[in-house]
Structures are given as structure tokens and as C-alpha cells.
Design a protein around this motif. Sequence first.
Motif, PDB file in Angstrom:
ATOM      1  N   LEU A   4       0.810  -1.341  -0.059  1.00  0.00           N
ATOM      2  CA  LEU A   4      -0.004   0.050  -0.076  1.00  0.00           C
ATOM      3  C   LEU A   4       0.887   1.283   0.022  1.00  0.00           C
ATOM      4  O   LEU A   4       0.589   2.193  -0.702  1.00  0.00           O
ATOM      5  CB  LEU A   4      -1.035  -0.067   1.204  1.00  0.00           C
ATOM      6  N   GLY A   5       1.966   1.123   0.620  1.00  0.00           N
ATOM      7  CA  GLY A   5       2.933   2.515   0.752  1.00  0.00           C
ATOM      8  C   GLY A   5       3.450   2.761  -0.386  1.00  0.00           C
ATOM      9  O   GLY A   5       3.499   3.863  -0.989  1.00  0.00           O
ATOM     10  N   VAL A   6       4.036   1.595  -1.328  1.00  0.00           N
ATOM     11  CA  VAL A   6       4.675   2.002  -2.563  1.00  0.00           C
ATOM     12  C   VAL A   6       3.775   2.422  -3.639  1.00  0.00           C
ATOM     13  O   VAL A   6       3.970   3.077  -4.136  1.00  0.00           O
ATOM     14  CB  VAL A   6       5.210   0.620  -3.071  1.00  0.00           C
ATOM     15  N   VAL A   7       2.482   1.848  -3.613  1.00  0.00           N
ATOM     16  CA  VAL A   7       1.538   2.084  -4.575  1.00  0.00           C
ATOM     17  C   VAL A   7       0.852   3.644  -4.437  1.00  0.00           C
ATOM     18  O   VAL A   7       0.697   4.102  -5.215  1.00  0.00           O
ATOM     19  CB  VAL A   7       0.224   1.235  -4.613  1.00  0.00           C
ATOM     20  N   SER A   8       1.004   4.018  -3.015  1.00  0.00           N
ATOM     21  CA  SER A   8       0.636   5.351  -2.634  1.00  0.00           C
ATOM     22  C   SER A   8       1.605   6.442  -3.352  1.00  0.00           C
ATOM     23  O   SER A   8       1.282   7.421  -3.817  1.00  0.00           O
ATOM     24  CB  SER A   8       0.791   5.467  -1.267  1.00  0.00           C
ATOM     25  N   LEU A   9       2.663   6.225  -3.665  1.00  0.00           N
ATOM     26  CA  LEU A   9       3.720   6.879  -4.211  1.00  0.00           C
ATOM     27  C   LEU A   9       3.350   7.224  -6.011  1.00  0.00           C
ATOM     28  O   LEU A   9       3.367   8.208  -6.409  1.00  0.00           O
ATOM     29  CB  LEU A   9       4.976   6.146  -4.561  1.00  0.00           C
ATOM     30  N   PHE A  67       4.466  13.574  -7.175  1.00  0.00           N
ATOM     31  CA  PHE A  67       5.668  13.294  -7.621  1.00  0.00           C
ATOM     32  C   PHE A  67       5.613  12.745  -8.699  1.00  0.00           C
ATOM     33  O   PHE A  67       6.665  12.933  -9.821  1.00  0.00           O
ATOM     34  CB  PHE A  67       6.425  12.345  -6.467  1.00  0.00           C
ATOM     35  N   PHE A  68       4.929  11.854  -9.363  1.00  0.00           N
ATOM     36  CA  PHE A  68       5.150  11.388 -10.513  1.00  0.00           C
ATOM     37  C   PHE A  68       4.162  11.712 -11.594  1.00  0.00           C
ATOM     38  O   PHE A  68       4.107  11.655 -12.946  1.00  0.00           O
ATOM     39  CB  PHE A  68       4.825   9.709 -10.338  1.00  0.00           C
ATOM     40  N   GLY A  69       3.294  12.551 -11.357  1.00  0.00           N
ATOM     41  CA  GLY A  69       2.221  13.061 -12.281  1.00  0.00           C
ATOM     42  C   GLY A  69       0.871  12.297 -12.165  1.00  0.00           C
ATOM     43  O   GLY A  69       0.772  11.371 -11.610  1.00  0.00           O
TER      44      GLY A  69
END
Length: 532
Positions: A431-436, A441-443
Motif C-alpha cells: 500500500l505504501g509503494v502504490v501510494s507513491l 511526485f510522478f504526475g
Amino acid sequence: MPPRRSHKKSRSGCRRCKSRKIKCDEIHPRCGNCVKHGVPCDFEHPEVLAELQTAAATESPSTPASTVNFGSPISRYASVIPGASAIAAPLCRAPSTPAVSQTTPPGHRLLELRLMHQYTAMTCKTFTFTAPVTEDIWKITVPNLAFSGSQHLADAILAVAALHLRSMVPNDKELVRASHAYMAASLAEYSAALTKGIDHNNAESLFLTSALIAFQSTATRVFMKDEVMVGAGDGAGSSASRQRNQPSGCYSIPFSWFHSFQGVKAITAASWQYLRVSPIATQVINSQAVLQLDFTAGPKTFFGHLLEGMDEELAAMDDASSTTPRATPKTAPTSPTSHNYQPPDTPSAAAELVNSTRQAYQHAVAVLNWAHKIPHKGAPLAFPATVSRRFIELLEERRPRALAILACFFALLKSMDSIWWLQGMARREVLGVVSLFNSDFFGADAYRTWWPHLEWAMRIALYEHPSGGDNSEPIPADIWGADWYAEERALEEGLDHHGGYVRHIELLSQMSSAMQSIPAVPEFVPVMGNQG
């Protein structure tokens, strides 16, 4: 006498700079002086000090003041974590007579007895869930090695046992202090031993300590307060490039995992001439599932989709390297789409970077494909130990492809959700990685673009066994994508033709001249939080 070092007074500097009476540059999350001297900075984890202060303030008046020994790691905690001296001091009151100072206080003896009992009765078994044949080694042989004079191994044993107890008794402040104090002491002693050099006398104990440090580094994540960490870093990333590329207020990647597991690999490499003739080390090593990587299957493999579009990404990286003029001193390379990306100096360097990036992605995906087939054998834990340094750099750069690969790795840990030091890890980290991908930050298009590559990881991370089934039960093949036990039989047949893990390392040692390198010691990263 040299003149006293002058400094400008600051009310908001870190505690270590204040105690040394030098100017603190007040850079967060780690001030320049602490970076220079390679020591922890209390800017990184102020919650550590806050919780310890709370624990000290709430000590019962009836609690014996002698529960902390002068020579114990708990009293030495003050020398490892900045600002802890103010907490440790009230707990280390001077004994009434010189004779008492030479005696370990009863309260401290009981704590260590409690931790040692926990380790031999329960904790050691959680390291052997995939290889019960090694239980006697972790239960009997490892403590005996510690008793024979290996202080770093003894402290590592007690630190991991304290963490295990914390998972069962989350509100015990004595265990909070003990888990951090013993691990801090173990890391300090481990570092000192590596500095002196590896030989036949200490190779076994250093190898086993490195494994316990890896377990501890993983287990501390269990005590994180929230599923998505908020902050500029997790304490393990002190490099400037990592801090620049960390999106503010986002999930923090546990780089300490990679550092500690890579440390086990480095220790094994550096001391292989001694470990190869050690019955203890070889039995532990041979109990691990042997890496059988397939680099030729391409996109038809289960995780082959993670390499889709890689050629275009690498071409863009190559174009950016060859067309963007250099204007500032070279730093660690970051994403070509990042505002601070700086290409290599020469075409050959650019080609080397592109090639190493390709190999890093391909190798990481190959490890995922192998681990996906036999996750119940602990295979996913090989990922942080075996990925290349370049792949870790790609994570530091927050490259979407590397993060998608990371999410799939964390999803594989769902297969070991019943193990206390991995419990809930898959859900929280995926869940943490997907939140990025949902962050600015990525658009806006990142989530939609990468969702097909994240969907399996999310489905596995959120999977619940029907009717409250046991977490140790295999996830159905139609959901997981492979039949664990059928794949295990197939891999074992292949293993008969390739030999055990020791043979695997022997072959690597013959091909690599890096086997004599001394591993870097992982940085102590105290982690506190709501242990609920």
C-alpha cells in the motif's frame, strides 16, 4: 593550549552538536556534523527520544533503580543514540558501596534471563520455519558461540528476543529500551570486529550476527505506527541524492532492509575461505533455497510484464545522457525526467549506465520469478540480499519501474504472513509503494500507466483467507499464479543436478575477485511507534 573552537549559539541544533559545543547546520533529517562523523542524528527520529523520555517519566517509584547495569548495553545506549544520556542517567544511580558496582543488579539479570529464555524457547524457531534441520544450530550452537566470548552475537540474540517479546507485549517500555539498546551495542561491537579484520576465529560469529541484524532490521518495521510512513526519509538513506528525490509527506522505502541483507551476502563473501569449512555456516547456508534464475524466458514469465517498455526507457536515458550539457559537478545520477538529473560525462559512461540499469531490472525480475514459485521456502527474502547495487540506486531515484518491482517483492511476503517479524508486512509495504504512484511526485498519469503492473501486488496484499483461515495456508494457485508445492518438486529435481547452496557460492567465489571485500556495517536505525 589550542584556542577553543568558536561557534555561533543555536537553540535548535541537534543534541550531539550541543553536547560537543559546536555549531550545528540544522539540516534535516541529519545535520552535516553527524553525517561527517557517521553517527546517528536525533533530527532523524525525534520520536525515539520522546518515547524513551515518556518511559522514564512513567517508571514506577517502586521499580528498583538497579535494573540497569553500569556495563550493560542499556546504560551504553546513551553513547549510541544522541540525547539518551539524560534518560539513562536517572536509571544508573551510583551504588552505595564499591562492592555492589561489581555485581550485575538482580533486575537486569532477570531481564536477560527473560530474553534468553524467549530466544531459546520461541524466537530461534522463527528463523527455521523453512528449514527445521537448523533449529539446533540457532537454539544451542549460536548461544554457545556467544557465550564463548562473542559480545556482538550475544547482544544481537537478546535484541531480537526483545523485539519478539515486544510483538507480544507491546506496552512493555522495558522491552522497548532493551530492544534498541542491545541492537545498538551489537552493531557497535560488530563494526569494531570488522575493523580489526575477519579470521578463522570470528568468521562464524560475524556471519551469524549479520543474519540476526538482518532479522532485526526487518522486524523493526513491524512497529511502524502507520501503514504509510510520513517524512523525508527512513533514517537508512543519508545520501544527498536520496533526500533530494524523496517526495515530501510520502511513504518511505525501508532501505535498511537492503543494507542489512546485502551485509549478510558481503560477510559471506569476505569470509568464505573460513565459512566453507565451518559445519555451522555451511549447514545454515545449505538450508536456503538455491537461486535458479532464468534470464532467457523474457516477457512470458510471471513477472515479465514488469520489463515492458524498458527499451524505450533506456533509450530515453541514453538520449538524455548524450544531449544534455553538463553544468554542475557530477553527483549520483537520477531519473532523466527529474529536475536534477545529470548525465554521465562521456558516451562510454552513459552506455555503461544504460547497460547496468538493464541488467539490474532483468536480474531483479528473474529473482521475483524464482521466488514466486516457492515463497513458502523463504525464497522472497533472497530479493533484498541479491539485487544489484544499481537496482538499489534506481529505488533511491524513485524510478517507477523499480518501485513496481519492489511492490511485487513485498507482495511475495504475504506467503510468510504468519511469521511474527513479517506479519502484516505485505499489506503495509505494498500500500505504501502504490501510494507513491498516486502522489504528485510522478504526475497524474503514473497511476493509470503502472496500475496493470501493480494490480497483482495489490490483490495479494489485500487477500484474506476465507472464513478466517490460517495465514500459513497457501494462497490458491488461481489467485497467486502458481502451485507452490508442484513448483517446489520441479525445482528440487533441478537442484539434484546443480548441488546445494554451498556449491552455488563456491562457483561464484571462483568467478569474482570481490570476495575479499569487507562489508559495510548497516546504520543503526531505531524505530519506535504505536506497537498496537
